[in-house]
Design a protein around this motif. Sequence first.
Motif, PDB file in Angstrom:
ATOM      1  N   SER A   7       0.306  -1.173   0.099  1.00 40.87           N
ATOM      2  CA  SER A   7       0.481   0.057   0.020  1.00 40.87           C
ATOM      3  C   SER A   7       0.537   1.280  -0.065  1.00 40.87           C
ATOM      4  O   SER A   7       1.730   1.268   0.844  1.00 40.87           O
ATOM      5  N   GLU A   8       0.087   2.126  -0.914  1.00 41.57           N
ATOM      6  CA  GLU A   8       0.823   3.326  -0.916  1.00 41.57           C
ATOM      7  C   GLU A   8       2.856   3.303  -0.598  1.00 41.57           C
ATOM      8  O   GLU A   8       3.794   4.145  -0.247  1.00 41.57           O
ATOM      9  N   ALA A   9       3.176   2.490  -2.024  1.00 44.95           N
ATOM     10  CA  ALA A   9       4.379   2.269  -2.053  1.00 44.95           C
ATOM     11  C   ALA A   9       5.426   3.598  -2.327  1.00 44.95           C
ATOM     12  O   ALA A   9       4.606   4.072  -3.394  1.00 44.95           O
ATOM     13  N   GLN A  10       6.203   3.225  -1.893  1.00 39.53           N
ATOM     14  CA  GLN A  10       6.888   4.929  -2.484  1.00 39.53           C
ATOM     15  C   GLN A  10       9.020   4.562  -2.867  1.00 39.53           C
ATOM     16  O   GLN A  10       9.020   4.291  -1.917  1.00 39.53           O
ATOM     17  N   LEU A  11       9.443   4.778  -4.176  1.00 34.69           N
ATOM     18  CA  LEU A  11      10.540   3.684  -3.516  1.00 34.69           C
ATOM     19  C   LEU A  11      11.734   5.022  -4.606  1.00 34.69           C
ATOM     20  O   LEU A  11      10.228   5.138  -5.844  1.00 34.69           O
ATOM     21  N   ALA A  12      12.758   5.544  -4.462  1.00 32.01           N
ATOM     22  CA  ALA A  12      13.360   6.869  -5.436  1.00 32.01           C
ATOM     23  C   ALA A  12      14.829   6.239  -5.531  1.00 32.01           C
ATOM     24  O   ALA A  12      15.462   5.676  -4.564  1.00 32.01           O
ATOM     25  N   PHE A  13      15.609   6.628  -6.417  1.00 32.11           N
ATOM     26  CA  PHE A  13      16.953   6.095  -6.826  1.00 32.11           C
ATOM     27  C   PHE A  13      16.756   7.748  -7.273  1.00 32.11           C
ATOM     28  O   PHE A  13      16.994   8.375  -8.406  1.00 32.11           O
ATOM     29  N   GLY A  14      17.756   8.583  -5.931  1.00 32.95           N
ATOM     30  CA  GLY A  14      17.735  10.199  -6.016  1.00 32.95           C
ATOM     31  C   GLY A  14      17.491  10.309  -6.241  1.00 32.95           C
ATOM     32  O   GLY A  14      15.491  10.190  -5.884  1.00 32.95           O
ATOM     33  N   VAL A  16      14.898   9.836  -8.733  1.00 33.09           N
ATOM     34  CA  VAL A  16      13.911   9.840  -9.607  1.00 33.09           C
ATOM     35  C   VAL A  16      12.883   8.550  -9.090  1.00 33.09           C
ATOM     36  O   VAL A  16      13.602   7.629  -8.486  1.00 33.09           O
ATOM     37  N   PRO A  17      11.486   9.009  -9.090  1.00 36.10           N
ATOM     38  CA  PRO A  17      11.025   7.648  -8.517  1.00 36.10           C
ATOM     39  C   PRO A  17      10.707   6.550  -8.923  1.00 36.10           C
ATOM     40  O   PRO A  17      10.264   6.742 -10.441  1.00 36.10           O
ATOM     41  N   LEU A  18      10.720   4.747  -8.199  1.00 33.65           N
ATOM     42  CA  LEU A  18      10.510   3.785  -9.093  1.00 33.65           C
ATOM     43  C   LEU A  18       9.014   3.508  -8.806  1.00 33.65           C
ATOM     44  O   LEU A  18       8.619   3.146  -9.562  1.00 33.65           O
ATOM     45  N   LEU A  19       8.817   3.506  -7.511  1.00 36.86           N
ATOM     46  CA  LEU A  19       7.267   3.528  -7.133  1.00 36.86           C
ATOM     47  C   LEU A  19       6.886   4.992  -6.730  1.00 36.86           C
ATOM     48  O   LEU A  19       7.875   5.173  -5.931  1.00 36.86           O
ATOM     49  N   ASP A  20       5.529   5.109  -7.596  1.00 36.49           N
ATOM     50  CA  ASP A  20       4.851   5.952  -7.029  1.00 36.49           C
ATOM     51  C   ASP A  20       3.442   6.289  -5.982  1.00 36.49           C
ATOM     52  O   ASP A  20       2.763   5.922  -7.019  1.00 36.49           O
ATOM     53  N   ARG A  21       3.573   5.599  -5.300  1.00 34.46           N
ATOM     54  CA  ARG A  21       2.141   5.027  -3.970  1.00 34.46           C
ATOM     55  C   ARG A  21       1.842   4.017  -5.355  1.00 34.46           C
ATOM     56  O   ARG A  21       0.750   3.702  -5.193  1.00 34.46           O
ATOM     57  N   ALA A  22       2.567   2.964  -4.940  1.00 35.86           N
ATOM     58  CA  ALA A  22       2.400   1.850  -5.922  1.00 35.86           C
ATOM     59  C   ALA A  22       1.093   1.050  -5.143  1.00 35.86           C
ATOM     60  O   ALA A  22       1.139   0.981  -3.364  1.00 35.86           O
ATOM     61  N   GLN A  23       0.710   0.829  -5.342  1.00 32.77           N
ATOM     62  CA  GLN A  23      -0.798  -0.853  -4.618  1.00 32.77           C
ATOM     63  C   GLN A  23      -0.004  -2.165  -5.622  1.00 32.77           C
ATOM     64  O   GLN A  23      -0.521  -1.688  -6.465  1.00 32.77           O
ATOM     65  N   PHE A  24      -0.515  -3.128  -4.456  1.00 30.26           N
ATOM     66  CA  PHE A  24      -0.361  -4.185  -5.201  1.00 30.26           C
ATOM     67  C   PHE A  24      -1.142  -5.076  -4.088  1.00 30.26           C
ATOM     68  O   PHE A  24      -1.264  -5.619  -3.359  1.00 30.26           O
ATOM     69  N   THR A  44      12.857  -4.582  -8.554  1.00 31.28           N
ATOM     70  CA  THR A  44      12.804  -3.693  -7.303  1.00 31.28           C
ATOM     71  C   THR A  44      11.233  -4.183  -6.843  1.00 31.28           C
ATOM     72  O   THR A  44      11.868  -4.657  -5.425  1.00 31.28           O
ATOM     73  N   LEU A  45      10.293  -4.473  -7.277  1.00 27.70           N
ATOM     74  CA  LEU A  45       9.175  -4.599  -6.986  1.00 27.70           C
ATOM     75  C   LEU A  45       9.371  -6.361  -6.223  1.00 27.70           C
ATOM     76  O   LEU A  45       8.626  -6.871  -5.421  1.00 27.70           O
ATOM     77  N   LEU A  46       9.729  -7.149  -7.108  1.00 28.07           N
ATOM     78  CA  LEU A  46       9.677  -8.121  -6.810  1.00 28.07           C
ATOM     79  C   LEU A  46      10.625  -8.332  -5.385  1.00 28.07           C
ATOM     80  O   LEU A  46      10.380  -9.209  -4.428  1.00 28.07           O
ATOM     81  N   LYS A  47      11.683  -7.598  -5.544  1.00 30.06           N
ATOM     82  CA  LYS A  47      12.618  -8.296  -4.235  1.00 30.06           C
ATOM     83  C   LYS A  47      12.239  -7.225  -2.920  1.00 30.06           C
ATOM     84  O   LYS A  47      11.662  -8.085  -1.971  1.00 30.06           O
ATOM     85  N   ILE A  48      11.250  -6.178  -3.126  1.00 29.16           N
ATOM     86  CA  ILE A  48      10.600  -5.468  -1.856  1.00 29.16           C
ATOM     87  C   ILE A  48       9.225  -6.396  -1.382  1.00 29.16           C
ATOM     88  O   ILE A  48       9.298  -6.712  -0.037  1.00 29.16           O
ATOM     89  N   GLU A  53      14.128  -6.176  -0.260  1.00 26.88           N
ATOM     90  CA  GLU A  53      14.705  -4.742  -0.364  1.00 26.88           C
ATOM     91  C   GLU A  53      13.832  -4.027   0.447  1.00 26.88           C
ATOM     92  O   GLU A  53      12.583  -4.566   0.595  1.00 26.88           O
ATOM     93  N   ARG A  54      13.822  -2.648   1.016  1.00 24.23           N
ATOM     94  CA  ARG A  54      12.489  -1.972   1.860  1.00 24.23           C
ATOM     95  C   ARG A  54      12.533  -0.735   1.272  1.00 24.23           C
ATOM     96  O   ARG A  54      13.216  -0.054   0.255  1.00 24.23           O
ATOM     97  N   LEU A  55      11.525  -0.397   1.620  1.00 22.82           N
ATOM     98  CA  LEU A  55      10.560   0.911   0.766  1.00 22.82           C
ATOM     99  C   LEU A  55      11.080   1.794   1.234  1.00 22.82           C
ATOM    100  O   LEU A  55      11.939   1.746   2.787  1.00 22.82           O
ATOM    101  N   ASP A  56      10.517   3.369   0.684  1.00 24.35           N
ATOM    102  CA  ASP A  56      11.430   4.808   1.924  1.00 24.35           C
ATOM    103  C   ASP A  56      10.538   5.154   2.762  1.00 24.35           C
ATOM    104  O   ASP A  56      10.457   5.554   3.338  1.00 24.35           O
TER     105      ASP A  56
END
Length: 195
Positions: A7-14, A16-24, A44-48, A53-56
């Motif tokens: 829920s509301e997943a957010q992850l950025a590298f620098g 650059v947002p990779l996940l922006d409020r993603a839902q699954f 990255t999503l699979l690893k999360i 891996e951890r979310l921001d």
Amino acid sequence: MALITLSEAQLAFGHVPLLDRAQFALESQERVGLIGRNGAGKSTLLKILAGLERLDDGTLQLQQGLRVAYVAQEPSLDADASIFDSVKTGLAPVLDLIHRYTHGEGDLDALQARIEAQDGWNWEQRVNETVHRLRLDPGALVGTLSGGTRKRVALAQALVTRPDVLFLDEPTNHLDLDAIEWLEGLLLDFRGSGV
């Protein structure tokens, strides 16, 4: 109830947002394929989702007691190990419990209960069955294997854990057409959920 909820997943590298409020959400026995261009964040999503891996920010919830297994795009295997020993490493946590039990370390009743809950006493049979099912030579050294066979060893390492959810990152990399058809049949027989 979903096995896994993001829920509301957010992850950025620098910047650059990779996940922006993603839902699954992944339901029991559901099969999901992630499709996207290179660099879109599929791995990255699979690893999360697999807890590697951890979310921001955001929330990842897994059903209590859920067993997950992740097969990397490029598996990291010990080249000097046999296939049997490589597959056996998938059971490292239960083998550690058995080691502690046989050496009298800790609460033996609690250790025995945890081992039995994971069918740990039958670990060798599980490894042999998995190696046989994936048509692998248990004595072959990993360093002598083709990329496709190495991928099957990594898959065996995951399947021996009897996961409820199997995460496969680029599962057809290094596989020829026959191996892809074999993998398709294996996944059709898999009783858990998969991404």
